[in-house]
Write an enzyme that holds these catalytic residues in place. Structure first.
Site, mmCIF file in Angstrom:
data_model
loop_
_atom_site.group_PDB
_atom_site.id
_atom_site.type_symbol
_atom_site.label_atom_id
_atom_site.label_comp_id
_atom_site.label_asym_id
_atom_site.label_seq_id
_atom_site.Cartn_x
_atom_site.Cartn_y
_atom_site.Cartn_z
ATOM 1 N N ASP A 13 0.812 -1.228 0.000
ATOM 2 C CA ASP A 13 0.000 0.000 0.000
ATOM 3 C C ASP A 13 0.837 1.265 0.000
ATOM 4 O OD1 ASP A 13 -2.188 -1.696 0.128
ATOM 5 O OD2 ASP A 13 -2.234 -1.650 2.318
ATOM 6 N N LYS A 16 1.931 2.024 -5.110
ATOM 7 C CA LYS A 16 2.506 1.457 -6.343
ATOM 8 C C LYS A 16 1.598 1.687 -7.543
ATOM 9 C CE LYS A 16 2.521 -2.522 -4.274
ATOM 10 N NZ LYS A 16 2.144 -2.102 -2.910
ATOM 11 N N GLY A 40 -4.526 -4.366 -3.785
ATOM 12 C CA GLY A 40 -5.528 -3.356 -4.116
ATOM 13 C C GLY A 40 -4.754 -2.111 -4.504
ATOM 14 N N HIS A 41 -4.747 -1.777 -5.776
ATOM 15 C CA HIS A 41 -3.949 -0.654 -6.268
ATOM 16 C C HIS A 41 -4.886 0.461 -6.711
ATOM 17 C CE1 HIS A 41 -0.285 -3.468 -7.108
ATOM 18 N NE2 HIS A 41 -0.698 -3.492 -5.856
ATOM 19 N N GLN A 225 2.064 -6.139 -3.041
ATOM 20 C CA GLN A 225 2.522 -6.251 -1.657
ATOM 21 C C GLN A 225 3.797 -5.408 -1.458
ATOM 22 O OE1 GLN A 225 1.534 -9.668 -3.213
ATOM 23 N NE2 GLN A 225 -0.367 -8.672 -2.694
ATOM 24 N N THR A 301 -8.388 -3.369 -0.393
ATOM 25 C CA THR A 301 -8.960 -4.676 -0.701
ATOM 26 C C THR A 301 -9.991 -5.075 0.341
ATOM 27 O OG1 THR A 301 -6.990 -5.383 -1.879
ATOM 28 C CG2 THR A 301 -8.374 -7.132 -1.007
HETATM 29 P P1 GDP Z 1 -0.702 0.246 -3.561
HETATM 30 O O1 GDP Z 1 -1.311 -1.010 -3.078
HETATM 31 O O2 GDP Z 1 0.753 0.320 -3.291
HETATM 32 O O3 GDP Z 1 -1.024 0.563 -4.989
HETATM 33 O O4 GDP Z 1 -1.363 1.422 -2.686
HETATM 34 P P2 GDP Z 1 -2.922 1.560 -2.306
HETATM 35 O O5 GDP Z 1 -3.660 2.029 -3.487
HETATM 36 O O6 GDP Z 1 -3.414 0.349 -1.606
HETATM 37 O O7 GDP Z 1 -2.828 2.681 -1.184
HETATM 38 C C1 GDP Z 1 -2.287 3.932 -1.448
HETATM 39 C C2 GDP Z 1 -3.352 4.979 -1.104
HETATM 40 O O8 GDP Z 1 -2.752 6.250 -1.055
HETATM 41 C C3 GDP Z 1 -4.432 5.095 -2.145
HETATM 42 O O9 GDP Z 1 -5.611 5.506 -1.523
HETATM 43 C C4 GDP Z 1 -3.914 6.202 -3.078
HETATM 44 O O10 GDP Z 1 -4.953 6.889 -3.756
HETATM 45 C C5 GDP Z 1 -3.264 7.097 -2.074
HETATM 46 N N1 GDP Z 1 -2.087 7.869 -2.546
HETATM 47 C C6 GDP Z 1 -1.102 7.493 -3.405
HETATM 48 N N2 GDP Z 1 -0.157 8.451 -3.473
HETATM 49 C C7 GDP Z 1 -0.551 9.438 -2.640
HETATM 50 C C8 GDP Z 1 0.025 10.685 -2.248
HETATM 51 O O11 GDP Z 1 1.107 11.059 -2.655
HETATM 52 N N3 GDP Z 1 -0.688 11.421 -1.338
HETATM 53 C C9 GDP Z 1 -1.887 11.022 -0.830
HETATM 54 N N4 GDP Z 1 -2.495 11.822 0.045
HETATM 55 N N5 GDP Z 1 -2.452 9.859 -1.186
HETATM 56 C C10 GDP Z 1 -1.785 9.076 -2.064
HETATM 57 P P1 IMO Z 2 -0.836 -4.240 -2.226
HETATM 58 O O1 IMO Z 2 -0.365 -4.804 -3.536
HETATM 59 C C1 IMO Z 2 -1.009 -4.599 2.112
HETATM 60 C C2 IMO Z 2 -1.075 -8.666 3.754
HETATM 61 C C3 IMO Z 2 -2.349 -9.102 4.448
HETATM 62 C C4 IMO Z 2 -1.770 -10.039 5.495
HETATM 63 C C5 IMO Z 2 -0.643 -10.716 4.730
HETATM 64 C C6 IMO Z 2 -1.013 -12.075 4.154
HETATM 65 O O2 IMO Z 2 -2.144 -3.538 -2.298
HETATM 66 O O3 IMO Z 2 0.232 -3.448 -1.580
HETATM 67 P P2 IMO Z 2 -2.496 -12.819 2.068
HETATM 68 O O4 IMO Z 2 -3.942 -12.611 1.786
HETATM 69 O O5 IMO Z 2 -1.581 -12.262 1.028
HETATM 70 O O6 IMO Z 2 -2.162 -14.245 2.407
HETATM 71 O O7 IMO Z 2 -2.235 -11.982 3.439
HETATM 72 O O8 IMO Z 2 -0.290 -9.840 3.685
HETATM 73 N N1 IMO Z 2 -1.266 -8.183 2.366
HETATM 74 C C7 IMO Z 2 -1.199 -6.880 2.022
HETATM 75 N N2 IMO Z 2 -1.061 -5.773 2.780
HETATM 76 N N3 IMO Z 2 -1.069 -4.503 0.762
HETATM 77 C C8 IMO Z 2 -1.196 -5.610 -0.004
HETATM 78 O O9 IMO Z 2 -1.127 -5.563 -1.339
HETATM 79 C C9 IMO Z 2 -1.305 -6.869 0.623
HETATM 80 N N4 IMO Z 2 -1.445 -8.131 0.170
HETATM 81 C C10 IMO Z 2 -1.407 -8.917 1.256
HETATM 82 O O10 IMO Z 2 -3.018 -8.007 5.038
HETATM 83 O O11 IMO Z 2 -1.184 -9.293 6.528
HETATM 84 MG MG MG Z 3 -2.860 -1.684 -1.814
#
Ligand code: GDP
Ligand code: IMO
Ligand code: MG
Length: 429
Positions: A13, A16, A40-41, A225, A301
């Site tokens: 999170d 990415k 969850g991206h 991840q 997610t």
């Molecule tokens: P990922 O799994 O690495 O793709 O990240 P996620 O989408 O799960 O979580 C990142 C969260 O931060 C999302 O809600 C994005 O919209 C938000 N986000 C990404 N870059 C920035 C930033 O520079 N500032 C803020 N405030 N939010 C951001």
């Molecule tokens: P993105 O790509 C954050 C965490 C779960 C749990 C552990 C194992 O959005 O960054 P799993 O279901 O993979 O067996 O769970 O890994 N986890 C993540 N945490 N971002 C993710 O993906 C994750 N994918 C799995 O919360 O702790």
């Molecule tokens: Mg994510």
């Protein structure tokens, strides 16, 4: 030819998806190489927020080829739903935008039952998985019991493999989890239908990718991840079940290591973690709550609140070394506005000794006390900054400190969730 691997340096999170979407403007191909719909991206474009779980984050550009590589575990129902959701928003315009490896593994109903049942049995010792069946699907891949995408379009092979798997799975389902057994014919019927619907996308993606690289295409590899969730190098057992490091971009997409040019790590300006496991810089006070609320730190997610804390350079150093990072993308710098001083952990203290590496034992990690450096904060909102010079001097200092302490250039700074809220300091292509 130019290829760039993008991975998460913390516990996932990091942002990415946003970075991959942003850089896709200059890429011809975007490839996911591991994980599944545990990811969850989040992409934010033109005021609209889109969350992808399986489809690569390059999907918003209709001319870009998106590949689901052999290293993934794919839940076909989720994939179809995701495709349909995007199509309805006018975001998935043509089938040619997506290819799925015929060698990718399939998440079956029994994988989800085992994932969720096992977590229940573990009680307080649970991992806090996403419950999507990820771990059990990778277990079956390793035990040679897996179903692959190719099987979905070969009904005979699907029937045989599902029947064989169910002998063992039903034992577990009935005896360990006290649930009714699954019926092979019903599963085969359902999954063959998914196969028919997805057939147009299924192919030998490694060969396609190789040809594109030879043609000189720019390729982005999108990690899921984060390094501390890696099955080997993460905070085991509180990890995911795949290898999430840059090195696995090669195996999970089917290319040679000599095809990788650059490797960028995405690092949140602070730390977050979803699920259980050690987190040395976690803040359980109102500052942690503030980071969660200002940063909207709720799982993309599962919707679970993310645990929040200070940036940890021991963790980041671990990622720099294991992934061989050539660039860093610092995200969510805007969230730190108004906090002063800002702390960053530079080492851990353990039994009166200084530790500069991440301990391999999770109990040891839980006992360390971070040693912090304090940096001055800033009060200006950053969301409108479009060049490094626009940032307040203390925000620049914060970024420069990360660069100096890791020895890796910060090639990109993100100051908001929207695509345009980005400062590209060094373009990869
Ligand atoms: P990922 O799994 O690495 O793709 O990240 P996620 O989408 O799960 O979580 C990142 C969260 O931060 C999302 O809600 C994005 O919209 C938000 N986000 C990404 N870059 C920035 C930033 O520079 N500032 C803020 N405030 N939010 C951001
Ligand atoms: P993105 O790509 C954050 C965490 C779960 C749990 C552990 C194992 O959005 O960054 P799993 O279901 O993979 O067996 O769970 O890994 N986890 C993540 N945490 N971002 C993710 O993906 C994750 N994918 C799995 O919360 O702790
Ligand atoms: Mg994510």
């Amino acid at each position: 030819m130019s290829t760039l691997v993008i991975i998460g340096t913390q516990w996932g999170d990091e942002g990415k998806g946003k970075i991959v979407d942003l850089l896709t403007k200059r890429a011809h191909v975007v490839v996911r190489f591991q994980g599944g719909n545990n990811a969850g991206h989040t992409l934010k474009v033109g005021g609209e927020q889109i969350i992808v779980h399986l489809i690569p984050s390059g999907i918003l550009y209709p001319e870009t080829l998106n590949i689901i590589g052999n290293g993934l575990v794919v839940d076909p129902a989720v994939l179809l739903e995701e495709k349909e959701g995007l199509r309805k928003k006018g975001r998935f315009q043509k089938d040619e935008q997506l290819l799925i490896s015929d060698r990718a593994h399939v998440i079956m109903p029994y994988h989800k039952i085992v994932d969720q049942g096992r977590e229940k049995l573990l009680g307080k010792a649970k991992i806090g998985t996403t419950g999507r069946g990820i771990g059990p699907a990778y277990e079956d891949k390793a035990s040679r019991m897996g179903i692959r995408m190719i099987d979905l379009i070969r009904p005979k092979s699907l029937q045989q493999r599902v029947s064989r798997a169910l002998v063992e799975k039903n034992c577990i389902i009935e005896h360990c989890f006290k649930l009714p057994p699954l019926n092979a014919d019903r599963i085969v019927e359902e999954y063959a239908e998914y196969g028919r619907k997805l057939a147009v996308h299924i192919t030998d993606t490694s060969a396609v990718l190789q040809a594109r690289i030879e043609k000189g295409n720019h390729v982005l590899f999108e990690g899921a991840q984060g390094t501390l969730l890696d099955i080997d190098h993460g905070t085991y057992p509180f990890v995911t079940s795949s290898s999430v490091l840059a090195g696995n971009a090669c195996c999970g997409a089917g290319i040679s290591p000599n095809r990788v040019d650059k490797i960028w790590g995405v690092v949140k300006a602070y730390s977050t973690r979803v699920g259980e496991g050690g987190f040395p810089t976690e803040l359980t006070d109102e500052l942690g709550t503030r980071l969660r609320e200002v940063g909207a730190e709720y799982g993309a997610t599962t919707g679970r609140p993310r645990r929040c804390g200070w940036l940890d350079l021991v963790i980041l150093g671990h990622s720099v070394r294991l992934n061989g990072l050539t660039g860093l993308a610092v995200t969510k710098l805007d969230v730190l506005t108004g906090i002063s001083p800002i702390k960053i952990a530079t080492a851990y203290m353990s039994n009166g000794k200084v530790l500069e590496r991440v301990p391999s034992n999770v109990a040891d990690l839980e006992k360390v006390a971070p040693r912090y450096s304090e940096l001055p904060g800033w009060d200006e909102p950053l969301g409108e900054c479009r060049s490094f010079e626009d940032l307040p001097s203390n925000a620049k200092h914060y970024v420069n400190t990360i660069e100096n302490l890791t020895g890796v250039p910060v090639t990109l700074v993100s100051v908001g969730p929207a695509r345009e809220q980005s400062i590209i300091r060094k373009a990869p292509f």
